[in-house]
Design an enzyme around this catalytic site. Sequence first.
Site, PDB file in Angstrom:
ATOM      1  N   THR A 146       1.373   3.476 -10.864  1.00  0.00           N
ATOM      2  CA  THR A 146       2.568   4.242 -10.487  1.00  0.00           C
ATOM      3  C   THR A 146       2.410   5.752 -10.704  1.00  0.00           C
ATOM      4  O   THR A 146       1.308   6.270 -10.662  1.00  0.00           O
ATOM      5  CB  THR A 146       3.783   3.684 -11.245  1.00  0.00           C
ATOM      6  N   ALA A 200       0.819  -1.226   0.000  1.00  0.00           N
ATOM      7  CA  ALA A 200       0.000   0.000   0.000  1.00  0.00           C
ATOM      8  C   ALA A 200       0.852   1.275   0.000  1.00  0.00           C
ATOM      9  O   ALA A 200       1.945   1.291   0.557  1.00  0.00           O
ATOM     10  CB  ALA A 200      -0.913  -0.012   1.219  1.00  0.00           C
ATOM     11  N   CYS A 231      -1.947  10.387  -7.428  1.00  0.00           N
ATOM     12  CA  CYS A 231      -1.569  10.124  -8.815  1.00  0.00           C
ATOM     13  C   CYS A 231      -2.554  10.772  -9.778  1.00  0.00           C
ATOM     14  O   CYS A 231      -2.283  10.852 -10.968  1.00  0.00           O
ATOM     15  CB  CYS A 231      -1.468   8.630  -9.064  1.00  0.00           C
ATOM     16  N   GLU A 242       7.248  14.020 -11.692  1.00  0.00           N
ATOM     17  CA  GLU A 242       6.178  14.075 -10.697  1.00  0.00           C
ATOM     18  C   GLU A 242       6.704  14.730  -9.414  1.00  0.00           C
ATOM     19  O   GLU A 242       7.697  14.275  -8.844  1.00  0.00           O
ATOM     20  CB  GLU A 242       5.679  12.666 -10.377  1.00  0.00           C
TER      21      GLU A 242
END
Lengths: 147, 497
Positions: free
Chosen positions: B259, B157, B292, B397
């Site tokens: 991801t 997680a 994300c 990111e």
Amino acid sequence: MGLNTASEVISFAKKLEENGAKLYEDLAQRHAEDSETLLSFAKENKKNIVQIERAYYGVITDAIEGCFAFNVDTDKYTFKTELAEKTNYSDALERAVEMEDKIIKFYSDAAEQSKSLMADVPRAFRMIANKRNSREPKLRSLLNKGG
Amino acid sequence: MAILEEPIKEVLELKNYINGEWVESKSDQVLDTMNPDTQEPLAKVPMSTRDEVNAAVAAAKEAFPEWRQTTPLARARCLFRLKELLEENFEELSRVQTQEHGKTIDESRGETRRGIEMVEVATGIPSLMMGYNLEDIASGIDEYVIYQPLGVFAHIAPFNFPFMVPLWFSPFAMATGNTFVVKPSPRDPISQAKLAELIDEAGFPPGVYNVVNGGADAALMLCEHPDIKGVTFVGTTKIGKEIVYKKCGEHGKRAIIQTSAKNFLVVMPDANIEATIPALMTSFFGNTGQRCLSGANLVIVGKDDAFYKKVLAAFVDTASKIRVGYGLDESTQMGPMQSVDGKERALGYIEKGLEEGANLILDGRRPKIMGDYPDTCFLGPSVFEGVTPEMTIGREEIFGPVASVMRVESLDEAIKLANSSKYGNADSIFTASGKTAREFQYRIESGNVGINIGIVAPMAFFPFGGMKDSFFGVLHGQGRDAVRFFTESKVVIQRWL
């Protein structure tokens, strides 16, 4: 005070309903002849809280802009609920009418502000505002009856 | 507004949940979980040993045959009970998330709701898991497909949605008859411990669901374990692609690897600006940019300077007024970063942006914090103008509340710009034109597409996954994809002689 997040607006709505219910319960205690009507309002206020929380908790996700959904100025909707010993019934009922107007305005404004963002919450607000519209004539009739 | 009551009032000593029992770890390695708002310790988290990871997997393996034979309807009933318990504990679960992660109470409640929705959808397993058949594929011969569970699955997680993300998988895994081992993020594992308590109360048999606390070592053990049939992971591309996906491949496991992202939000000249701004705020600054699906690059389209300035001014003005504070204060619109590391990382990107020549028009490095809280993890919203895709902040990111504004002249240019990213997780367009929206939807290389939506989070009955370097695997989490992921299809061809 300005409210922007859904959480604080829901808490504020809850507070309005609780305060309103308290006013009606106090009035019912003092004026047993009208207690049925007054207590029905108090009971309905409690149902409104359930309805609002159900709508909010049912739809609050990241799909709706919960932290940015509102711009509520609480000063516009505050009212007094404490009744002084000497407050006569007519004044108290006038105060109840004024309170209902403010609560209706709150729900209508909040619904309008969040209609494109908060999914079912504005609908719950509008339903409660509409339901409340029937209260004023009832309060007026109590006034006319000699309250 | 008052601060909501904190449900965690003393430091918890977390245990593993193995075979229906709460088991103390023998590990001498323990991490502290901190409240990022107050910097108070919340829990001590053991970094479980190999024996403990093995024990969790062994319990799950042992529970599998009987659980598999439990009827789908009976499995669904366990989920119905779990759903009821989640509703009863909704507020506590949400407040725990705010305490351990820092997000606002609206965001935590949203996370709880999303998690419950997964359980609700998985209760439909008797229908979702049905196979199909065809008579007379040849004279007197029938053919059918059945879906069967595989065994033990594991989930690793992330920290950003500590409660919800494991629920993207576990209800579907258990509903289909598999057993499950979850390793929560050691940064915020408390809501997972609370969830396990409810799973226990809901009556799932011992071993069907297990929680093993730990860090990277425990994660690696799960990826390499021979008794685990598949792994689901949500985290960075670096870890997901280079370690988890690779290990799963080497060890013959199924994998769902979700991801990193660099999401583009495109604002067309015909967009409804008033309605777009709140969506942009939620997208860029919701969850303090730590998701994300967060907006990263704001692309304003058109040759009209006035339009560009109008959008930019509204965006910056609204962002500058965001109330930063403790998430349990109901008026807070943005909480802190979850960790000091996360904050340092975002600050590093802001420095990089300045070095590379972008113009920092809103500086969130020293935010005004509501209330008396240490500024250890807090950041305010930051906005860079004049960002190009070549700049580090335009392509990597950041995972924090930092927006990069870009300007292009046409839709075509905007799509090409977004598609030049190595990531493809969630891109949105804001427009009043159906034609424009359709073209964007058709051409954009992204797993989740928003049309006048800031956060493109698929509902529990739709698959959730990105493209390109944002996703590794075939089937996605949630909905029917998850049901397929957690089952093997078996074809039977029969002839009675």
